[in-house]
Design a protein around this motif. Sequence first.
Motif, PDB file in Angstrom:
ATOM      1  N   GLU A 149       0.899  -1.142  -0.003  1.00 22.39           N
ATOM      2  CA  GLU A 149      -0.006  -0.045  -0.057  1.00 22.39           C
ATOM      3  C   GLU A 149       0.933   1.157  -0.021  1.00 22.39           C
ATOM      4  N   LYS A 150       2.058   1.065   0.515  1.00 24.39           N
ATOM      5  CA  LYS A 150       2.899   2.090   0.399  1.00 24.39           C
ATOM      6  C   LYS A 150       4.101   2.275  -0.680  1.00 24.39           C
ATOM      7  N   GLY A 151       3.838   1.262  -1.611  1.00 21.75           N
ATOM      8  CA  GLY A 151       4.440   1.258  -2.775  1.00 21.75           C
ATOM      9  C   GLY A 151       5.898   0.742  -2.823  1.00 21.75           C
ATOM     10  N   VAL A 152       6.128  -0.091  -1.849  1.00 20.00           N
ATOM     11  CA  VAL A 152       7.296  -1.073  -1.617  1.00 20.00           C
ATOM     12  C   VAL A 152       7.359  -2.144  -2.482  1.00 20.00           C
ATOM     13  N   PHE A 153       7.910  -2.270  -3.586  1.00 18.62           N
ATOM     14  CA  PHE A 153       8.062  -3.470  -4.465  1.00 18.62           C
ATOM     15  C   PHE A 153       9.168  -4.374  -4.025  1.00 18.62           C
ATOM     16  N   ASN A 154       9.084  -5.451  -3.179  1.00 20.07           N
ATOM     17  CA  ASN A 154      10.239  -6.240  -2.982  1.00 20.07           C
ATOM     18  C   ASN A 154      10.560  -7.273  -3.882  1.00 20.07           C
ATOM     19  N   LEU A 155      11.483  -7.336  -4.676  1.00 15.09           N
ATOM     20  CA  LEU A 155      11.792  -8.206  -5.599  1.00 15.09           C
ATOM     21  C   LEU A 155      12.545  -9.442  -5.077  1.00 15.09           C
ATOM     22  N   ASP A 156      12.986  -9.429  -3.855  1.00 19.32           N
ATOM     23  CA  ASP A 156      13.701 -10.705  -3.219  1.00 19.32           C
ATOM     24  C   ASP A 156      13.212 -10.856  -1.784  1.00 19.32           C
ATOM     25  N   MET A 157      11.774 -10.829  -1.762  1.00 14.89           N
ATOM     26  CA  MET A 157      11.111 -11.169  -0.734  1.00 14.89           C
ATOM     27  C   MET A 157      11.074 -12.615  -0.069  1.00 14.89           C
ATOM     28  N   ASN A 158      12.279 -12.869   0.555  1.00 15.56           N
ATOM     29  CA  ASN A 158      12.221 -14.455   0.809  1.00 15.56           C
ATOM     30  C   ASN A 158      12.342 -14.564   2.253  1.00 15.56           C
ATOM     31  N   PRO A 159      11.940 -15.528   2.801  1.00 15.37           N
ATOM     32  CA  PRO A 159      11.912 -15.841   4.373  1.00 15.37           C
ATOM     33  C   PRO A 159      13.277 -15.682   4.957  1.00 15.37           C
ATOM     34  N   GLY A 160      14.403 -15.842   4.213  1.00 14.97           N
ATOM     35  CA  GLY A 160      15.642 -15.666   4.690  1.00 14.97           C
ATOM     36  C   GLY A 160      16.117 -14.099   4.648  1.00 14.97           C
ATOM     37  N   ARG A 172       6.384  -7.798  14.747  1.00 17.72           N
ATOM     38  CA  ARG A 172       7.124  -6.914  13.802  1.00 17.72           C
ATOM     39  C   ARG A 172       8.169  -7.724  12.816  1.00 17.72           C
ATOM     40  N   PHE A 173       8.516  -7.297  11.870  1.00 21.07           N
ATOM     41  CA  PHE A 173       9.517  -7.701  10.866  1.00 21.07           C
ATOM     42  C   PHE A 173      10.568  -6.704  10.418  1.00 21.07           C
ATOM     43  N   ALA A 174      11.477  -7.043   9.961  1.00 17.90           N
ATOM     44  CA  ALA A 174      12.878  -6.383   9.551  1.00 17.90           C
ATOM     45  C   ALA A 174      13.375  -6.914   8.356  1.00 17.90           C
ATOM     46  N   LEU A 175      13.496  -5.954   7.248  1.00 13.68           N
ATOM     47  CA  LEU A 175      14.213  -6.483   6.112  1.00 13.68           C
ATOM     48  C   LEU A 175      15.727  -6.517   5.943  1.00 13.68           C
ATOM     49  N   ILE A 176      16.403  -7.283   5.318  1.00 16.62           N
ATOM     50  CA  ILE A 176      17.555  -7.159   4.802  1.00 16.62           C
ATOM     51  C   ILE A 176      17.794  -7.610   3.355  1.00 16.62           C
ATOM     52  N   ASP A 177      18.767  -7.427   3.050  1.00 18.82           N
ATOM     53  CA  ASP A 177      19.156  -7.820   1.505  1.00 18.82           C
ATOM     54  C   ASP A 177      18.259  -6.886   0.561  1.00 18.82           C
ATOM     55  N   ILE A 178      18.218  -5.561   0.499  1.00 17.08           N
ATOM     56  CA  ILE A 178      17.082  -4.845   0.262  1.00 17.08           C
ATOM     57  C   ILE A 178      17.624  -4.054  -1.312  1.00 17.08           C
ATOM     58  N   ASN A 179      18.579  -4.261  -1.925  1.00 14.97           N
ATOM     59  CA  ASN A 179      19.041  -3.354  -2.969  1.00 14.97           C
ATOM     60  C   ASN A 179      18.235  -3.894  -4.307  1.00 14.97           C
ATOM     61  N   ARG A 180      17.387  -4.864  -4.254  1.00  8.90           N
ATOM     62  CA  ARG A 180      16.378  -5.088  -5.283  1.00  8.90           C
ATOM     63  C   ARG A 180      14.841  -4.496  -5.239  1.00  8.90           C
ATOM     64  N   ILE A 181      14.738  -3.632  -4.085  1.00  7.83           N
ATOM     65  CA  ILE A 181      13.616  -3.182  -3.990  1.00  7.83           C
ATOM     66  C   ILE A 181      13.214  -1.888  -4.907  1.00  7.83           C
ATOM     67  N   ARG A 182      11.932  -1.876  -5.374  1.00  5.75           N
ATOM     68  CA  ARG A 182      11.775  -0.770  -5.934  1.00  5.75           C
ATOM     69  C   ARG A 182      10.540   0.025  -5.298  1.00  5.75           C
ATOM     70  N   PHE A 183      10.637   1.378  -5.256  1.00  2.40           N
ATOM     71  CA  PHE A 183       9.738   2.176  -4.612  1.00  2.40           C
ATOM     72  C   PHE A 183       8.656   2.935  -5.701  1.00  2.40           C
TER      73      PHE A 183
END
Length: 268
Positions: A149-160, A172-183
């Motif tokens: 809903e906030k426009g975060v398109f994570n192309l590497d959304m895997n449980p690891g 709550r959740f925290a993301l890593i390995d985020i260089n493939r995200i698009r806004f």
Amino acid sequence: MFQNPKIVLSPTYAYLQQEIRKIPAGDYRILETYCDRRNMVRKIELAGGRIFVLKQYKRPTRLNQFAYTLFRKSKACRAYEYALRLQQLGFETAAPVAYLEISRHGLFHTGYFLSEFIAHPLLNTLQEGDEESRKILEDFAAFIVEMHEKGVFNLDMNPGNVFFYKSGEKYRFALIDINRIRFCRHLTRNDCVEVFKHLDNLPPPALSVVLVRYAELRQWNPQILCGAVMLRQGVNLPRRIKTGFRSLLSRIWACGNSPTPYPEIPGL
């Protein structure tokens, strides 16, 4: 010949400037190596016993060396800037400390991204089968809804790449390995399905919890969403694997009358 590295350092960590300058020379204490394949990811210790995670990116192809030198942001730069952007949007990630870019003979050679260490468990360590696990997965679905809903398109959304922890009554959740995200301004339904494709290493019953809850929160048809994700996940699989996966899901669907903490994947 290597040139002096370009260093972008968060003001919060200005006291580490001299320590960070020594990183390309390997002048730090290695506590653990998480990955040593395409990229090298290490848990390290710097001044004062502070623990961080250092990611060294593999040297790119010659074409990408020119691209990163002339007009494209390096992966290290993107990881740093995207972390700041996620924080601005209210999402948690490993706090960005600094990034470094090393050039050789005038061309980009390699990059480093330094971030805070996160001590929480990863989602791929979740033990399925109880109500608390179901609660974690449902809260994870709500987290994905908020991202979309906030426009975060994570192309590497895997449980690891997702840490989780409990805060009050919610997870709550925290993301890593985020260089493939698009806004983006807006994510299409196809974009959302593409994100779920990368959750294929979640067990099917656990994935079904996420998908059904996501569909409920967005007032979508859960059968259509589950079917679309299954088909998208199976597009590049060999026929034998795809058939086995569908057979497994069919057995889960057939057990609909047996008690289970997870809903079966509908629409198969």
